[in-house]
Design a protein around this motif. Sequence first.
Motif, short mmCIF file in Angstrom:
data_model
loop_
_atom_site.label_atom_id
_atom_site.label_comp_id
_atom_site.label_asym_id
_atom_site.label_seq_id
_atom_site.Cartn_x
_atom_site.Cartn_y
_atom_site.Cartn_z
N VAL A 696 18.83 10.55 -10.92
CA VAL A 696 18.13 11.73 -10.45
C VAL A 696 16.94 11.95 -11.37
N GLN A 697 15.77 12.20 -10.77
CA GLN A 697 14.58 12.50 -11.56
C GLN A 697 14.12 13.92 -11.23
N VAL A 698 13.68 14.62 -12.29
CA VAL A 698 13.21 15.99 -12.16
C VAL A 698 11.82 16.08 -12.79
N PHE A 699 10.84 16.61 -12.05
CA PHE A 699 9.47 16.69 -12.57
C PHE A 699 8.67 17.66 -11.72
N TRP A 700 7.50 18.04 -12.23
CA TRP A 700 6.60 18.92 -11.51
C TRP A 700 5.62 18.11 -10.68
N VAL A 701 5.30 18.61 -9.50
CA VAL A 701 4.27 17.99 -8.66
C VAL A 701 3.30 19.07 -8.21
N PRO A 702 2.03 18.70 -7.96
CA PRO A 702 1.07 19.70 -7.49
C PRO A 702 1.38 20.12 -6.06
N ARG A 703 0.98 21.34 -5.73
CA ARG A 703 1.24 21.86 -4.39
C ARG A 703 0.39 21.16 -3.33
N GLU A 704 -0.83 20.76 -3.69
CA GLU A 704 -1.73 20.07 -2.78
C GLU A 704 -1.82 18.61 -3.17
N ALA A 705 -1.90 17.72 -2.17
CA ALA A 705 -1.95 16.28 -2.46
C ALA A 705 -2.88 15.58 -1.48
N PRO A 706 -3.64 14.58 -1.94
CA PRO A 706 -4.52 13.83 -1.05
C PRO A 706 -3.77 12.73 -0.31
N ARG A 707 -4.39 12.19 0.72
CA ARG A 707 -3.85 11.00 1.39
C ARG A 707 -4.53 9.74 0.88
N ASP A 708 -5.71 9.86 0.33
CA ASP A 708 -6.46 8.72 -0.17
C ASP A 708 -6.62 8.83 -1.68
N LEU A 709 -6.52 7.69 -2.34
CA LEU A 709 -6.59 7.70 -3.80
C LEU A 709 -7.17 6.39 -4.28
N SER A 710 -8.11 6.47 -5.21
CA SER A 710 -8.64 5.29 -5.89
C SER A 710 -8.66 5.58 -7.38
N PHE A 711 -8.20 4.63 -8.17
CA PHE A 711 -8.26 4.80 -9.62
C PHE A 711 -8.25 3.43 -10.29
N SER A 712 -8.67 3.42 -11.54
CA SER A 712 -8.62 2.22 -12.36
C SER A 712 -7.72 2.48 -13.56
N PHE A 713 -7.02 1.47 -13.95
CA PHE A 713 -6.13 1.59 -15.11
C PHE A 713 -6.34 0.39 -16.02
N GLN A 714 -6.59 0.67 -17.30
CA GLN A 714 -6.67 -0.39 -18.30
C GLN A 714 -5.58 -0.14 -19.32
N ASP A 715 -4.73 -1.12 -19.51
CA ASP A 715 -3.57 -0.97 -20.39
C ASP A 715 -4.05 -0.83 -21.83
N PRO A 716 -3.77 0.30 -22.47
CA PRO A 716 -4.26 0.48 -23.84
C PRO A 716 -3.46 -0.29 -24.89
N ALA A 717 -2.25 -0.71 -24.55
CA ALA A 717 -1.41 -1.37 -25.54
C ALA A 717 -0.59 -2.48 -24.90
N PRO A 718 -1.25 -3.52 -24.37
CA PRO A 718 -0.49 -4.62 -23.75
C PRO A 718 0.18 -5.48 -24.82
N PRO A 719 1.21 -6.22 -24.45
CA PRO A 719 1.80 -7.17 -25.40
C PRO A 719 0.76 -8.19 -25.86
N GLU A 720 0.94 -8.69 -27.04
CA GLU A 720 -0.03 -9.62 -27.60
C GLU A 720 0.04 -11.00 -26.96
N GLU A 721 1.20 -11.36 -26.42
CA GLU A 721 1.33 -12.67 -25.80
C GLU A 721 2.39 -12.63 -24.71
N GLY A 722 2.45 -13.70 -23.93
CA GLY A 722 3.42 -13.79 -22.85
C GLY A 722 2.83 -13.40 -21.52
N VAL A 723 3.65 -13.54 -20.47
CA VAL A 723 3.23 -13.20 -19.11
C VAL A 723 3.71 -11.79 -18.78
N CYS A 724 2.78 -10.95 -18.31
CA CYS A 724 3.11 -9.57 -17.96
C CYS A 724 2.80 -9.32 -16.49
#
Length: 750
Positions: A696-724
């Motif tokens: 079971v997960q409990v968290f807050w969500v906004p009352r209003e939500a979009p149907r379309d979403l675009s974002f970019s994410f750059q991992d600030p702390a990726p592992p130094e080696e290996g396949v991720c």
Amino acid sequence: MADQVGCTSHGSESELWGDNSDDRYGRARIEPAGPIRAGQVGSWTLIVTIGEHGIDDGGAVAVARRDVSDWEIPQFDRPKESGYVTARTDGDAVLQLRYDRKCYVRAWRAALVVDVYDGSLAPGDSVWITFGDTSEGGPGMRAQTFPASCYEFKVLVDGFGTGRYYEVAASPSLRIEGGPPEQLQLVGPSLVRLGEPFALVVRALDSWGNPAQSYEDRVTVHGENVQGLPAEVSCRSEDQGVVRLDGLEATRAGRVRFTAVDRSGRRVESNPMLVRRDSEPARLYWGDLHGQTELTVGTGTIDEYLRFGRDVAALDVISWQGNDFQITKEGWGEIVDHIKRYHEPGRYVTFLGYEWSGLTPAGGDYNVYFLGDDGPLHRSNHWLLDDKSDEDTDRYPISELFAEWGDRKDVMAIPHVGGRYGNLDFYDGRFTPVVEIHSHHGTFEWLAEEAMRRGLEVGFIAGRDDHTGRPGLSYPTRKSSRGLASFDVKGGYAGIYAQELSRESIWDAIYRRHTYATTGERILLKVTTPSGAMMGDKVNQARPPRLDVEIGGTAPLFSAEVRRGLETVHRWPDPNEVNALPADQRRLAVVWSGVRVHSRRKKARWDGSLSIQDGVFRRVEPFGFDQPDEGITRLSNEFVTWRSTTSGDPDGLLIDLLGDDGTIRFATDPVCFEVSLAEIGGQVLTFQGGGVNLQVQVFWVPREAPRDLSFSFQDPAPPEEGVCPYWVRVVQYDGSMAWSSPIYYTMGGE
């Protein structure tokens, strides 16, 4: 319509017992004999005339039903309630009714049994069995909730009380059709080029998700910047609830959604369509590569199945996956012929295949596909086949099948979770580019997670595993007397990014893992990197990984997560930002999910309650419930109860609070906890319940939500080696989900 008898059946019982239907065992008919509506509540009387042997004391008449049917389970002691069944005879014997879930043989195991005792039935005697007896005030009995051109009441006789049944000469059947229209759907392609012709499909569905075959109305379709719209289409009864609108062209790039409105006031919005002006080669196609027919354990013919996928579900890609231990030689020939005949490059791509259905310790369920028009049927076993002349072609365990294939590039094997689950101990990267993580059976993120735990480089798809003759459009079936549905959830889709709609291009895209999975909605999901890599690709680089994510929902978006392997490294909306919102701009989400076990009886029951102390519920809405008789059962401003089962999918509650003080208490069989609202803050609290991802997960969500979403994410702390593996998980407010195949970053590369 005259009573139908003698439906063509390729089921395993004819192979196992032989063609044992005979006048000597009796005859049967049903009244009334006309067509009925899916889910109709009514009363039907089956009249059985006893054959030349008679039926001795201790013998029985049985009426078997297909395993997949959700016709209401009979009951015998509550005459004023639904499902009441009675039996009488003009013979010199007493009759007693019971329901036996394993009376006969797959795919006709469950049966209503009429036991004969304190006497016997002579040749020519009759037995009247009334399904949905209303004589004492009961409402009748609910019929199956999905269509069938030939719903058979398979009548069986055990005249000598031996436990072995023989079929009467002509078991009666009914035609089941879609009911009256309840909703419209409007379906189009998800990605087109500017100026490229495309089509939209308008379909009317009944309350069970079936085409409303009697629908007659005029529908107006609207869309901005599209040549040919608005347009008015006439839906006539001969259209069987589905109309195709061809010859449309987009005149402007961007994302568009269409609307359709009929004269009765029904209104619907289409899935999102992205119009591109660039020359990017990849197109997005929708496939359902997993389903069965009456040839094995499903319903309907292969012709009906393929036609439905093309004309009603508007699929681009389809396959058939019957259990191998039920496929006869002649049945396989029929499948090969139909898959070839329906293949139409550019419109409808069909793949030949079957389900290798070995026991879990030998591999479990793997869907086998061939690139070409033909392929050798190497079954796991001949368990339900009487003709064992080609038993030497079986390959068991599945590693023997892989050894048989050798270095072939025109075969594929995809594990899935059904009654059995695909055993990844037998994973072979030469033949398994993707795994199926959602179907009519449920949501199985655990299979994807297990693959990543093992370091396997696989993509994700979903399918229906449809047994109801509705590939690409299968809805949950109704609950059994045990309180658990045969199929709890809608079936899924495979989103496939390919250069063109041809077998070779689709095949190449799946092998490249250019795929994603949804729970049955045409959610637009695109995940790329600045270097041009897309979902499924392998990337070698030294700099931190970056993903560019584009989502077009079919409903408002609930959450979007970027995961690195098993860890969530980015979440939208940001829990801290939501926590900072004023109390009247956010709501509390309480979401439960998971399954009990990996194998057949996997469903988890979550019937329970939630209460608040020193606080007030202003509004409580259900989230993600799939069955109409599940959901909230009692509600006050301090207390709520519900009925719920999950098959890996999420169910839950969305709660508007008066203020943000108080303590909530959650109580179900898998999980119980107490937490103050102040403790939640800007985090997602998770309470584990054992089983397989029971939580079971409990968290807050906004009352209003979009149907379309675009974002970019750059991992600030990726592992130094290996396949991720980096992948994206999307959830909508209607409970629908999507998962991208991972992009596999090799860290420390050039």
